[in-house]
Write a protein that holds these residues in place. Sequence first.
Motif, PDB file in Angstrom:
ATOM      1  N   LYS A  79       0.846  -1.187   0.000  1.00 56.71           N
ATOM      2  CA  LYS A  79       0.000   0.000   0.000  1.00 56.71           C
ATOM      3  C   LYS A  79       0.881   1.236   0.000  1.00 56.71           C
ATOM      4  N   PRO A 138      -4.185   5.824   7.183  1.00 53.55           N
ATOM      5  CA  PRO A 138      -4.763   5.694   5.839  1.00 53.55           C
ATOM      6  C   PRO A 138      -5.562   6.910   5.395  1.00 53.55           C
ATOM      7  N   GLU A 139      -6.318   7.511   6.320  1.00 49.00           N
ATOM      8  CA  GLU A 139      -7.115   8.686   5.964  1.00 49.00           C
ATOM      9  C   GLU A 139      -6.218   9.840   5.562  1.00 49.00           C
ATOM     10  N   ALA A 194      -3.023   9.554   4.503  1.00 49.42           N
ATOM     11  CA  ALA A 194      -2.308   9.181   3.289  1.00 49.42           C
ATOM     12  C   ALA A 194      -3.165   9.427   2.050  1.00 49.42           C
ATOM     13  N   GLU A 195      -4.457   9.183   2.156  1.00 50.05           N
ATOM     14  CA  GLU A 195      -5.339   9.345   1.006  1.00 50.05           C
ATOM     15  C   GLU A 195      -5.421  10.806   0.559  1.00 50.05           C
ATOM     16  N   VAL A 196      -5.309  11.748   1.507  1.00 51.56           N
ATOM     17  CA  VAL A 196      -5.295  13.170   1.145  1.00 51.56           C
ATOM     18  C   VAL A 196      -4.133  13.457   0.201  1.00 51.56           C
ATOM     19  N   LEU A 210      -2.244  11.070  -1.535  1.00 50.52           N
ATOM     20  CA  LEU A 210      -2.275  10.243  -2.746  1.00 50.52           C
ATOM     21  C   LEU A 210      -3.266  10.783  -3.768  1.00 50.52           C
ATOM     22  N   LYS A 211      -4.385  11.318  -3.312  1.00 51.11           N
ATOM     23  CA  LYS A 211      -5.367  11.905  -4.224  1.00 51.11           C
ATOM     24  C   LYS A 211      -4.736  13.039  -5.015  1.00 51.11           C
ATOM     25  N   ARG A 212      -4.013  13.906  -4.332  1.00 56.14           N
ATOM     26  CA  ARG A 212      -3.358  15.033  -5.024  1.00 56.14           C
ATOM     27  C   ARG A 212      -2.296  14.524  -5.997  1.00 56.14           C
ATOM     28  N   ARG A 256      -2.109  11.751  -7.594  1.00 53.81           N
ATOM     29  CA  ARG A 256      -2.743  11.195  -8.798  1.00 53.81           C
ATOM     30  C   ARG A 256      -3.311  12.309  -9.673  1.00 53.81           C
ATOM     31  N   GLU A 263      -0.487   0.069  -6.805  1.00 57.24           N
ATOM     32  CA  GLU A 263      -0.304  -0.650  -5.549  1.00 57.24           C
ATOM     33  C   GLU A 263      -0.436  -2.155  -5.780  1.00 57.24           C
ATOM     34  N   GLU A 290      -7.206  21.557   1.162  1.00 56.53           N
ATOM     35  CA  GLU A 290      -7.181  20.106   1.282  1.00 56.53           C
ATOM     36  C   GLU A 290      -6.536  19.705   2.609  1.00 56.53           C
TER      37      GLU A 290
END
Length: 470
Positions: A203, A210-211, A213-215, A217-219, A221, A229, A384
């Motif tokens: 991952k 995780p919450e 990290a997603e902030v 990873l979204k940017r 991408r 992954e 963000e």
Amino acid sequence: MEEIKTDVLVIGAGSGGLSFAAGATQMGADVTLLEGHKMGGDCLNFGCVPSKALIAAGKQAHAMRHGAQFGVTPVKPKVDYADAKRHVHDVIATIAPVDSQERFEGLGVRVIREYGRFVDADTVEAGPYRIKARRVVIATGSSPLVPPIDGLEDVPFETNETIFDLMEKPAHLIVVGGGPIGMEMAQAHVRLGSKVTVLEGQKAMGKDDPEMAEVVLKRLREEGIEIVEGAQVERVSGKAGAIKVHTSSGDFAGTHLLMAVGRKANIERLDLAKAGIAHDRAIQVGADLRTTNRRVYAIGDVAGGFQFTHVAGYHGATVIRPILFGLPAKARTDHIPWATYTDPELAQVGLTEAQAREAHGDKLEVLRFPYHENDRAIAEGKTEGLIKVMVVRGRPVGASIAGAQAGELIGLWALVLANKLKIGAVAAMVAPYPTLGEISKRVAGQYYVPRLFESDMVKRVVGFVQKYLP
């Protein structure tokens, strides 16, 4: 062979070794310092400093493309990748005198530019020198881990020790490893005009909340980075400019390859067995950072645990106490912060939400506050992200921040955890307006919302006072 006797021998001139050597010599100890490679170690030459300088170059290019919301016409930047790398080297050269041999010799440290190896419990050989020391501090740091991947020995690849000398911009950079180093370099390069693919066996940013990290990873991408992954690398093939990485999720082709899968402790040269020093992948130490040889301490990356420059410096300061004064001292980990310098940044100190729930169960309260409710973040278009603070019986046990300047904001929470302060200490703080720092005060205030604004008892007391107070 020249014989040297010294109070303390420090092996390694990175953050930990230099911190200890500077303090010890100024307190009156006779200090000898060995460094076989570059003064300043990994952080100055291959890690923290050059990576942040390249990230800064990427931020400038990114800002030029994204001015429309501020009424500034976006333009496509003309990126000179070689000049960006020259900026990196200029930054290193500017900071280098602080870590230089000349400076430390000026402080009174005997600096020997050789690698050292133990010949017995208190003796180290380094080039033409045989050094006998009352105490030894091993601070040799870590190096990039290069796993035994089939075909890798025949394909050119970069690590953090080589990529900052690469002057030709990669057309398509493949990054193997989705941790902090991989993600920071991926974003810097995509902003400087490279196509970037990140391959992560498990991952991406998997060690972080995780919450949060997603902030990030979204940017990443959104900026065009391909993040794959569950892509275990099985084999690599090709040649310079035409490299193929074969994974469990398919094959990926690019022009350049960066290996960023982790770090390994630098222990190979030391002949630790001759000094009776136990080790596995790193040197084994107790909470006091002492090895199985009571004369020898290990600090920083080589001692395992957190692999951060500031931890090495903290370790260096910690062992001053037992080595110079014979007093007990132990290194803590519960107050150690860390940050990933992507944009937005991600920072952590203490327990994550998952760790805190496992440790404290129903006693845990998780306070949250979003960036999009902060006026400064709105003004600068940096909405963000969020902050979470884990609290047990009024005392914070961890804080997680994903968003602009998270690495700066986490410092307040590191102070809180280091001094075991209660949440009220932050709630009572008056933060200047408008600043991102208000995010910390506002999240602390969330602790009191159910206790004050949602409490029937409080409302009854207020009603009584308003009715009867003359």
